[in-house]
Design an enzyme around this catalytic site. Structure first.
Site, PDB file in Angstrom:
ATOM      1  N   CYS A  61       0.696 -11.093   0.528  1.00 35.19           N
ATOM      2  CA  CYS A  61      -0.371 -12.215   0.301  1.00 35.19           C
ATOM      3  C   CYS A  61       0.436 -13.419  -0.566  1.00 35.19           C
ATOM      4  O   CYS A  61      -0.152 -14.641  -0.427  1.00 35.19           O
ATOM      5  CB  CYS A  61      -1.550 -11.864  -0.736  1.00 35.19           C
ATOM      6  N   TYR A  71     -21.117 -18.920 -20.937  1.00 35.89           N
ATOM      7  CA  TYR A  71     -21.653 -20.319 -21.162  1.00 35.89           C
ATOM      8  C   TYR A  71     -20.792 -20.895 -22.234  1.00 35.89           C
ATOM      9  O   TYR A  71     -20.785 -20.400 -23.337  1.00 35.89           O
ATOM     10  CB  TYR A  71     -23.007 -20.747 -21.233  1.00 35.89           C
ATOM     11  N   TRP A  93     -26.767 -22.810 -16.890  1.00 40.83           N
ATOM     12  CA  TRP A  93     -27.238 -22.028 -15.591  1.00 40.83           C
ATOM     13  C   TRP A  93     -26.190 -21.640 -14.641  1.00 40.83           C
ATOM     14  O   TRP A  93     -25.876 -22.474 -14.069  1.00 40.83           O
ATOM     15  CB  TRP A  93     -28.471 -22.858 -15.202  1.00 40.83           C
ATOM     16  N   ALA A  98       0.847  -1.354  -0.102  1.00 42.99           N
ATOM     17  CA  ALA A  98       0.112   0.119   0.029  1.00 42.99           C
ATOM     18  C   ALA A  98       0.848   1.517   0.106  1.00 42.99           C
ATOM     19  O   ALA A  98       0.647   1.959  -0.698  1.00 42.99           O
ATOM     20  CB  ALA A  98      -0.753   0.084   1.184  1.00 42.99           C
ATOM     21  N   GLU A 152      10.369   2.848   6.541  1.00 40.64           N
ATOM     22  CA  GLU A 152      10.088   1.384   6.799  1.00 40.64           C
ATOM     23  C   GLU A 152      10.874   0.950   7.908  1.00 40.64           C
ATOM     24  O   GLU A 152      11.978   1.193   7.809  1.00 40.64           O
ATOM     25  CB  GLU A 152      10.088   0.810   5.181  1.00 40.64           C
ATOM     26  N   ALA A 202       4.829  -8.706  -2.167  1.00 42.87           N
ATOM     27  CA  ALA A 202       3.717  -9.074  -2.110  1.00 42.87           C
ATOM     28  C   ALA A 202       3.232  -9.950  -0.636  1.00 42.87           C
ATOM     29  O   ALA A 202       3.511 -11.100  -0.913  1.00 42.87           O
ATOM     30  CB  ALA A 202       3.204  -9.887  -3.450  1.00 42.87           C
ATOM     31  N   TYR A 245      10.437  -4.045  -5.918  1.00 45.43           N
ATOM     32  CA  TYR A 245      11.424  -3.172  -6.006  1.00 45.43           C
ATOM     33  C   TYR A 245      12.282  -3.230  -4.841  1.00 45.43           C
ATOM     34  O   TYR A 245      11.889  -3.550  -3.660  1.00 45.43           O
ATOM     35  CB  TYR A 245      10.945  -1.755  -6.138  1.00 45.43           C
ATOM     36  N   ARG A 285       3.937   9.816  -9.893  1.00 44.76           N
ATOM     37  CA  ARG A 285       3.603  10.063 -11.235  1.00 44.76           C
ATOM     38  C   ARG A 285       2.587  11.737 -11.192  1.00 44.76           C
ATOM     39  O   ARG A 285       2.684  12.424 -12.256  1.00 44.76           O
ATOM     40  CB  ARG A 285       2.442   9.048 -11.625  1.00 44.76           C
ATOM     41  N   ALA A 324      -5.793  -6.892   0.631  1.00 46.68           N
ATOM     42  CA  ALA A 324      -4.783  -6.266  -0.423  1.00 46.68           C
ATOM     43  C   ALA A 324      -5.423  -5.305  -1.412  1.00 46.68           C
ATOM     44  O   ALA A 324      -4.973  -4.104  -1.734  1.00 46.68           O
ATOM     45  CB  ALA A 324      -4.229  -7.300  -0.892  1.00 46.68           C
TER      46      ALA A 324
END
Lengths: 456, 456
Positions: free
Chosen positions: B45, B430, B438, B14, B35, B43, B64, B24, B305
């Site tokens: 997860c 389908y 269905w 995040a 940090e 990542a 990175y 940007r 996430a």
């Protein structure tokens, strides 16, 4: 007006879905299905997989026999019977027993036409020879598989690169048949975009299929022994043992026409949102009827099993005195060829142009799972959106997995007339082995929003 | 007010997503990430799949390094730095270099808190011994994998049957470790319904995991050599070489608290739709912050996430002077354990009850592909809907494939406040090898409509 005697013409999936729903709605009514062929209640979309031998037993594709449907639902089924005439004034059908030739009259209070569609077969020399196939019903499937299992067919030509043509390419390669797929248009799987069409082309080539584009069949050569070659309109003569026509289907409307029922511009039966035709008390469903496209609001010919089943429920309800409406389609369709899944929903470039909309596209490359997770597959997604308000208009995707999932979200977005701005906030599934943190739908929306922001 | 100096606390997904988006948006601004740990931009997860050895190289999970992010984006990253105090009045952070112990002040114009969350570890004897693990960051993953690759761990206890607990069961079985999963509640994977929980239980048992429900850990026994057993609150003592805490996470809010930032009822940082906290110019995103649930309209703690990434974009935009909003979640989450996929979206029974809604459920068994197609898998889908207006409120699904696809459609339906009546008309994919005619979403809607029609 009485609704005690309801008759359905056509016993494939749509007709039988309507019949069983009428029975549930009206336990006391007489329900009769008239079917030209020998089989009812079969899954037509499954036929290629019987021919490929993925499904060994044809009975797996047949939900009910006529006897079973009678025993379970007290629905009378007349197989091998053809409706010759529809006399609307006195609500009578003139029906021929194809075995005995005997003609009789069958009356109805409400009538549902589920007469289906037929392959488009061009009027060229040799098109009725043995060795020329379509694939619409059980008889077609049995004949094709019997031929392929004989081992005598070494080469086949598939005419058309729509869904059936692509499925048949896989089917024939599974039988080790050399495949040449010919397409009249300059690119495959129209109306898909070139990015998607080139993925389809690569999948066909990778799996050993030959392709010729911008070419038509002009003749089929053979004898009572079978066929041996075809002629193409570029002058080429190509050896082949089989021709499979997969160049689209046309609605079976001769009965409707004879009865004076209005057809739409598309040539299929015009219906309203109750599935009722221009003839009061007569409904039409499935591949013989038009359907309303939610994105354009116009009625079109877009035969799909999923909408046929929904239309069957709506026609059954209205025929049995219960008012329901069919809300139309967003134009979703998906096909698998070899290991590639290809899908679309909404409108495509030709319709965008016809409607004179201000449209922009966004195209993304994404992965089906977290990019770092083993088995993650690349996929391509492309959307069309209206530059005046950001509304999504259509989406196309191709890849080895995750395509149905993405297309279904796009379809839900179209159903709800979502803009790309709103789509940014969709809360979609993520876990590394199953889906990526940035779902392709979100990536498309992000790119679209970026393009729109740049304009203002 | 100046926005030339933007600081982010926390360099996981995040925080780094926010940092790169700010760059940007504002090429000229100073962007700094602080940090505590050694790694950024990973990542989280994906960590279980590194521990399981599905992913061999930890660097695959790291997008990175600090050097790369500096070279690419000119974002300054201070790893191994802890923020001790936030002086809101003069917009200063008191920061300690954990290696040197040196303390310095870092000013900001705009601040984004992405401080994450920590595993809930109960205050019981032995909880800090070697052999006790959580799994939140790269260091945790490296330590766990090193232990498992030593081959010395034969038995493990997993505390909690939420998403991480279920993922860890698979991870540990892949290392041939005997697993006992203990759950304090009387059924697994709360707040899933019993139909789904029993499928989870069967998948665990089938894959050789033992399960004990309605039981808590009361102590961990061991020494500096490691652990050898645990005590349960039912009096049992169970031998084990490892304990993995997967009993939920709690937001890291000590810095926010110290600075006088308001927390929500959930204990996570309260934010508005711009991700701004009660302190002007200070934003919070990801696992330390609350999020608005679209179905209830209430702010809740629901760390995911996907919403963390969306929040990061929104906070980055607002911090850099571009007004955007986060529209909230529908509560989508999905997990894979062994070959079972389990997903949910919307609200669950406990919330339904708390809100005193008139709710009915519909549950269907369906297949992931056409039932006759090889590889078709059974799946279960259950929905909650409001009986007063038919509005969808929540959905849960489990099966071996097709779960993400279904949950994403349900989530899109919730996003658009669709009723079960309207959902009947969704035009979903389908083709026999990929999806059934269905779709489970349509089957749920059909059953729900039937129930509602019976009421009136």
């Amino acid at each position: 007006m009485a609704r005690n005697n309801i008759v359905i013409v056509g016993g494939a999936a749509a007709g039988m879905t309507a019949a069983t729903r009428i029975r549930r709605n009206r336990p006391e009514a007489s329900v009769t299905v008239i079917e030209k062929g020998a089989y009812i209640s079969y899954a037509a979309c499954g036929l290629p997989y019987y021919v490929s031998d993925d499904i060994k037993d044809i009975n797996k594709l047949i939900l009910y026999t006529p006897q079973e449907i009678y025993d379970t639902y007290k629905i009378r089924v007349l197989t091998g019977h053809q409706v010759l005439n529809l006399h609307a004034r006195n609500r009578q059908l003139e029906v021929r027993n194809l075995e005995t030739g005997r003609i009789s009259d069958i009356g109805y209070d409400r009538l549902i036409l589920a007469t289906g569609a037929s392959p488009v077969i061009p009027d060229i020399p040799g098109s009725t020879l043995d060795g020329v196939y379509g694939l619409r019903n059980i008889d077609d499937a049995l004949a094709l598989k019997k031929n392929l299992e004989s081992g005598l067919t070494r080469r086949a030509i598939i005419v058309g690169s729509g869904y059936l043509g692509l499925e048949m390419a896989e089917v024939l390669r599974k039988h080790s048949v050399d495949v040449l797929l010919i397409e009249a248009k300059p690119h495959l799987i129209d109306p898909f975009e070139l990015e998607i069409a080139s993925m389809v082309k690569n999948e066909l080539l990778y799996n050993g299929c030959q392709i010729q584009k911008s070419v038509r069949l002009s003749g089929i050569n053979g004898s009572s022994e079978g066929i041996h070659s075809v002629e193409l309109d570029n002058g080429a003569e190509v050896l082949t043992d089989m021709v499979v026509f997969a160049a689209g289907i046309k609605p079976n409307v001769s009965l409707a026409k004879q009865a004076g029922i209005s057809l739409g511009k598309s040539g299929a039966i015009r219906i309203n949102n109750k599935q009722e035709t221009s003839l009061q008390g007569v409904y039409a469903i499935g591949d013989c009827a038009e359907v309303r496209h939610r994105v354009t609001g116009k009625y079109v010919y877009s035969p799909q099993a999923t909408s046929a089943l929904k239309q069957a429920r709506v026609a059954a309800d209205n025929a049995s005195g219960k008012f329901t409406k069919f809300e139309g389609i967003t134009g979703t369709a998906i096909v698998k060829l070899f290991n590639l899944h290809v899908g679309r929903t909404g409108i495509d470039k030709s319709i965008v142009q016809a409607l004179n909309l201000n449209v922009e596209t966004a195209t993304v490359e994404a992965t089906s799972r977290a990019a770092y997770y083993p088995g993650a597959e690349n996929l391509t997604a492309k959307i069309f959106f209206n530059t005046s308000d950001g509304q999504l208009l259509g989406a196309q995707m191709a890849g080895r997995e995750g395509i149905a999932a993405g297309i279904d979200v796009f379809s839900s977005a179209l159903h709800n007339k979502m803009t790309v701005f709103d789509m940014l906030h969709l809360d979609l599934s993520y876990t590394p082995p199953v889906a990526a943190a940035w779902n392709p739908v979100l990536l498309c929306a992000m790119q679209a929003v970026k393009k729109l922001n740049r304009r203002f």
